[in-house]
Design an enzyme around this catalytic site. Structure first.
Site, short mmCIF file in Angstrom:
data_model
loop_
_atom_site.label_atom_id
_atom_site.label_comp_id
_atom_site.label_asym_id
_atom_site.label_seq_id
_atom_site.Cartn_x
_atom_site.Cartn_y
_atom_site.Cartn_z
N ARG A 1 0.81 -1.19 0.00
CA ARG A 1 0.00 0.00 0.00
C ARG A 1 0.85 1.24 0.00
O ARG A 1 1.86 1.32 0.70
CB ARG A 1 -0.91 0.01 1.23
CG ARG A 1 -1.78 1.23 1.31
CD ARG A 1 -3.08 0.85 1.90
NE ARG A 1 -2.88 -0.28 2.77
CZ ARG A 1 -2.84 -0.18 4.07
NH1 ARG A 1 -2.99 0.96 4.66
NH2 ARG A 1 -2.69 -1.23 4.82
N ASP B 1 -2.18 -7.27 11.95
CA ASP B 1 -1.89 -6.51 10.74
C ASP B 1 -1.07 -5.26 11.05
O ASP B 1 -1.06 -4.75 12.17
CB ASP B 1 -3.19 -6.10 10.06
CG ASP B 1 -4.06 -5.23 10.95
OD1 ASP B 1 -4.44 -4.14 10.51
OD2 ASP B 1 -4.35 -5.63 12.10
N GLU B 2 -0.41 -4.76 10.03
CA GLU B 2 0.27 -3.47 10.07
C GLU B 2 1.14 -3.29 11.30
O GLU B 2 1.20 -2.21 11.89
CB GLU B 2 -0.76 -2.34 9.93
CG GLU B 2 -1.45 -2.39 8.58
CD GLU B 2 -2.53 -1.35 8.39
OE1 GLU B 2 -2.67 -0.86 7.27
OE2 GLU B 2 -3.25 -1.05 9.36
N ALA B 3 1.84 -4.36 11.69
CA ALA B 3 2.73 -4.31 12.84
C ALA B 3 4.10 -3.82 12.39
O ALA B 3 5.13 -4.48 12.59
CB ALA B 3 2.82 -5.68 13.50
N HIS C 1 -1.43 -1.58 16.41
CA HIS C 1 -2.76 -0.98 16.63
C HIS C 1 -3.11 -0.98 18.12
O HIS C 1 -4.25 -1.23 18.50
CB HIS C 1 -3.83 -1.72 15.83
CG HIS C 1 -3.75 -1.48 14.36
ND1 HIS C 1 -4.19 -0.33 13.75
CD2 HIS C 1 -3.25 -2.25 13.36
CE1 HIS C 1 -3.99 -0.39 12.44
NE2 HIS C 1 -3.41 -1.55 12.18
#
Length: 572
Positions: A4, A379-381, A316
Site C-alpha cells: 500500500r 496486521d500493520e505491525a 494498533h
C-alpha cells in the site's frame, strides 16, 4: 511485502468459521426461472405499488441474495386479518443430527426456537399490516407455517424451503437458522411498505411457487469498526438488523485500536476508562460495559449472527500503551492518539507483563463471547521486527487456544506460522504483491482457512467515485458493480477452494462518525457481499443483479437507510 502507498494529499491509513455447507447446485431450469421471474418486473425491477399488487405480487426471484432454485407457479398466498402463524418443531430438530435423533429436552428447545422465530415474524408484520397474527403450535389448515424437521440434508443448517399456495405459506428447514433465513425471504417478497412502523394499505400477497435455498459459504460476515469512532449499543443493534435481512451470519466487532479501546476489562480497567476516552478527531469516545457487550451478543444471536470480537495485537495498540506505561519497552506511556496514521505502535514483545496482559484480555473477551472465533489482528505491525512478530504471534495464538477459541487474524499472520485450524482474513487488493498472496495460498495448503475481504472489492469505507465525500481511496474507487463482480473461489490463484470459509465486508470508520454516514457507505455494497457469500456463483450475474438491487431501493428507504444511489443501478 507491504504494497500500500499513499496518494498525494492522503495520509497513510488503515486498510482496512464454520466450514462451507454442502449445497446442491441449482439446476439449469431453476436458474433460468430466476432470470425469467426477475425479468417479469423489468424495466428497472420497480416494485408494484398499491392498486397493482393484487394482480402482480413480487416475483419469487426478485430477492437479494438470489436463491439457489426458484420454481414459480400457481396463485399467490394472501396474509389477512385471520392469518395465524403456526409453528412446528419436530423431535430432534435443530440438533443437526436429523429427525428422530434428539432427546425430549432437545425437542423442547427446538420448539421454543421455532416459537421465538414465529414471534419475531409476527412482530415484524403487525405494525404495517395491523393484523393480530397470533403465534400458535395448534394444528390447523392455512396460515403461515414454520416447520422444523425437514429430512432434506441438502438444506444444511441454514437452508430452507418456502412454498406458497392460496391455502398456506410454508417454510421448512432442518435447523432454526434456516427457518430464520426463510422468514427474511418472506419479508422481502412482501411489499416494501411492510417495513413501516404504522398501518399501511394492503393487500399482502406472496407469489405462488417454491424457493429452495441454502448458502454457498458458511461464513458471511460484516465488520464494524467501533474503535476509530465509537457507536453505542442501539446503533450496533440497528446494523445487526440490516445484516440479518440479507442473511449475513457474522458480526466482526473491531474493539481496540490506536484511537480507542471499546470493551471493559476487569483486570485492566484503565483500558476502557482511559484508553476509550477519545476517538478520531478528539471526540468523547466511549466503551461497552460487559453487560452492554453481552446484550450485543444476545441480540445478534437472536438473529442468528455470531459475534467475532477483535483485539488488535501487537500493533494498533496505542490506546493500551497510553493506558498502561508498563506495556511499553521504555516504561513511558505515549499520549492518546486521535489521528488516522497506522503502523507506529507495538506491545513490548520481550516483557513478561505483555503476555499477562494478552492472557487476561483474551480470557475475559472469550468468556463473554460464545462463538468459536477470537480475532487477534496481527496486521500493520510495522513497529515490530519480523523476529519479534513471529515470537509474539506464536504466544498469542497459544493463548487463544488455551481459552477454547479458534484463532482468527488478518493475513499478515502468514508472516509467522498460523496454528492448525487458524483462520486468515485476506484484505489485499490488486496492487498486493505476489509474495504476500503466495504466503496466504501456502498457509491454506498447510491447513489454514481463509475469509476473503479484498479491500478494492468489499471494503465499505472505500469511496464510490472521485466525488464521494466520505471514505478513503488507498485501495482504489469501489463502485457497486466492482463490489459485486468477483468470485471468492477464483480470487487468489492457487487457493484451494475447500480452504475458503467465506467472505466479510469490513466497514472502517476513520471518516465515519454518524449512523447516516455508516449507512451511506455500507449500502448498497453490503448487499453485494451478502449475495457473493450466499448465492451459487452460476446464479449470479451483474445484469440481473442490478435490477434486483434496484428493487431493494424502496425497501431501504422504508427502513430509513440513506443509501448511495449509484448511477450504475436503475433505481426507481
Amino acid at each position: 511485502m507491504r504494497q500500500r502507498r499513499t496518494t498525494p494529499g492522503e495520509r497513510r491509513t488503515p486498510r482496512r468459521g464454520p466450514l462451507p455447507l454442502p449445497i446442491p447446485l441449482p439446476r439449469l431450469l431453476g436458474i433460468l426461472l430466476i432470470v425469467v421471474a426477475v425479468g417479469l418486473s423489468a424495466p428497472g425491477a420497480v416494485p408494484a405499488r398499491a392498486g397493482t399488487e393484487a394482480a402482480a405480487p413480487r416475483p419469487l426471484g426478485q430477492l437479494v441474495p438470489v436463491p439457489a432454485e426458484v420454481v414459480p407457479g400457481g396463485s399467490p398466498y394472501a396474509i389477512t386479518s385471520t392469518t395465524p402463524i403456526r409453528v412446528t418443531g419436530g423431535p430432534g430438530s435443530g440438533t443437526g443430527a436429523g429427525p428422530g435423533s434428539g432427546t425430549g429436552s432437545a425437542s423442547a428447545s427446538a420448539s421454543d426456537e421455532v416459537r421465538r422465530i414465529g414471534t419475531y415474524l409476527a412482530e415484524l408484520l403487525r405494525p404495517a399490516t395491523g393484523y393480530a397474527l397470533p403465534v400458535t403450535d395448534r394444528p390447523g389448515p392455512g396460515g403461515i407455517r414454520l416447520e422444523l424437521g425437514s429430512r432434506d440434508r441438502s438444506l444444511g443448517e441454514e437452508g430452507y424451503r418456502l412454498h406458497s399456495t392460496p391455502a398456506a405459506l410454508t417454510i421448512t428447514a432442518r435447523a432454526p437458522a434456516g427457518l430464520f433465513h426463510g422468514v427474511q425471504t418472506l419479508r422481502q417478497l412482501l411489499p416494501d411498505r411492510v417495513e413501516a412502523q404504522s398501518r399501511q394499505e394492503g393487500p399482502w400477497k406472496v407469489a405462488g411457487g417454491t424457493i429452495t435455498d441454502a448458502p454457498r459459504y458458511g461464513y458471511r460476515g460484516a465488520m464494524l469498526d467501533v474503535s476509530r469512532h465509537f457507536f453505542p449499543v442501539a446503533e450496533v443493534k440497528r446494523y445487526i438488523d440490516r445484516l440479518a435481512l440479507y442473511k449475513i451470519n457474522k458480526l466482526h466487532l473491531h474493539l481496540s485500536d490506536d484511537q480507542g479501546w471499546r470493551i471493559a476489562i476487569d483486570s485492566w480497567p484503565r483500558l476502557a476508562a482511559y484508553g476509550g476516552s477519545t476517538e478520531v478527531g478528539g471526540g468523547p469516545g466511549g466503551y461497552y460495559t460487559k453487560d452492554q457487550y453481552r446484550e450485543i451478543v444476545r441480540y445478534a444471536s437472536a438473529r442468528f449472527l455470531e459475534v467475532v470480537p477483535e483485539i488488535g495485537l501487537p500493533g494498533h495498540t496505542n490506546a493500551a500503551l497510553a493506558s498502561y506505561p508498563e506495556l511499553n519497552c521504555d516504561g513511558t506511556a505515549p499520549p492518546l492518539h486521535t489521528g488516522i496514521e497506522v503502523g507506529f505502535s507495538s506491545l513490548c514483545v520481550d516483557k513478561p507483563v505483555t503476555y499477562d496482559f494478552v492472557d487476561d484480555v483474551l480470557r475475559e473477551v472469550a468468556e463473554l463471547t460464545p462463538g468459536p472465533y477470537l480475532h487477534i489482528g496481527g496486521d500493520e505491525a510495522d513497529a515490530t521486527s519480523d523476529e519479534d512478530y513471529a515470537l509474539f504471534m506464536a504466544r498469542a495464538q497459544a493463548i487463544v487456544g488455551r481459552h477454547g477459541k479458534t484463532v482468527m487474524a488478518w493475513h499478515e499472520l502468514t508472516r509467522a506460522e498460523p496454528v492448525e485450524g487458524a483462520v486468515v482474513q485476506y484484505w489485499g487488493f490488486d496492487r498486493t504483491g505476489p509474495t504476500e498472496r503466495q504466503q496466504v495460498v501456502d498457509a491454506a495448503r498447510n491447513g489454514a482457512k481463509v475469509v476473503l475481504s479484498p479491500a478494492d472489492r468489499i471494503y465499505l469505507d472505500m469511496k464510490y467515485t472521485e466525488e464521494t465525500e466520505l471514505g478513503l481511496r488507498w485501495a482504489g474507487l469501489v463502485e457497486v458493480e466492482r463490489s459485486y463482480d468477483w468470485d471468492p473461489a477464483a480470487y487468489l490463484e492457487g487457493l484451494p477452494q475447500d480452504a475458503v470459509l467465506g467472505v466479510e465486508a469490513p466497514l472502517w470508520t476513520e471518516t465515519l462518525a454518524t449512523r447516516a454516514e455508516l449507512e451511506q457507505m455500507a449500502f448498497p455494497r453490503l448487499l453485494s457481499a451478502a449475495e457473493i457469500g450466499w448465492s451459487p456463483e452460476e446464479a449470479r450475474d451483474w445484469e440481473t443483479y442490478k435490477e434486483r438491487l434496484a428493487a431493494q431501493g424502496p425497501r431501504l428507504t422504508a427502513l430509513g437507510i440513506g443509501f448511495h444511489r449509484s448511477p450504475q443501478v436503475p433505481w426507481s
